[in-house]
Design a protein around this motif. Structure first.
Motif, short mmCIF file in Angstrom:
data_model
loop_
_atom_site.label_atom_id
_atom_site.label_comp_id
_atom_site.label_asym_id
_atom_site.label_seq_id
_atom_site.Cartn_x
_atom_site.Cartn_y
_atom_site.Cartn_z
N LYS A 59 -0.20 -5.23 -7.50
CA LYS A 59 -0.98 -6.33 -8.17
C LYS A 59 -1.90 -5.89 -7.03
O LYS A 59 -1.44 -5.59 -5.34
N GLU A 96 -2.98 -8.15 -5.14
CA GLU A 96 -2.91 -9.27 -4.46
C GLU A 96 -2.02 -9.00 -3.48
O GLU A 96 -1.62 -8.91 -2.08
N TYR A 97 -1.23 -7.49 -3.78
CA TYR A 97 -0.09 -7.29 -2.27
C TYR A 97 -0.93 -6.14 -1.51
O TYR A 97 -0.48 -5.77 0.04
#
Length: 78
Positions: free
Chosen positions: A8, A10-11
């Motif tokens: 993702k 967001e990582y």
């Protein structure tokens, strides 16, 4: 060391934290219990991830595909 079952965007925050510290390893395709589940479309991820990291943070990272083979014989995983 971080284990993530899927990628993702967001990582990228976690990768930034590694870059600002002493480094680290980020494994995609391993669940929270350490079970290897693999990655769908690994080739596409390998092609897109370096540019995502470069565009977001301006750094170049080493990304490696690690094939893992699991053989099951007589109900034992080897």
């Amino acid at each position: 060391m971080e284990w993530k079952s899927v990628w993702k965007d967001e990582y990228l925050v976690g990768i930034c934290a590694f870059a600002n510290a002493q480094g680290g390893k980020f494994f995609i395709g391993i669940d929270d219990n350490g079970k290897i589940i693999g990655v769908e479309n690994s080739k596409k991820l390998l092609e897109s991830l370096p540019s995502k990291i470069r565009d977001a943070m301006g750094i170049v990272v080493d990304i490696n595909l690690v094939p893992i083979y699991i053989c099951v014989s007589n109900t034992k995983t080897v």
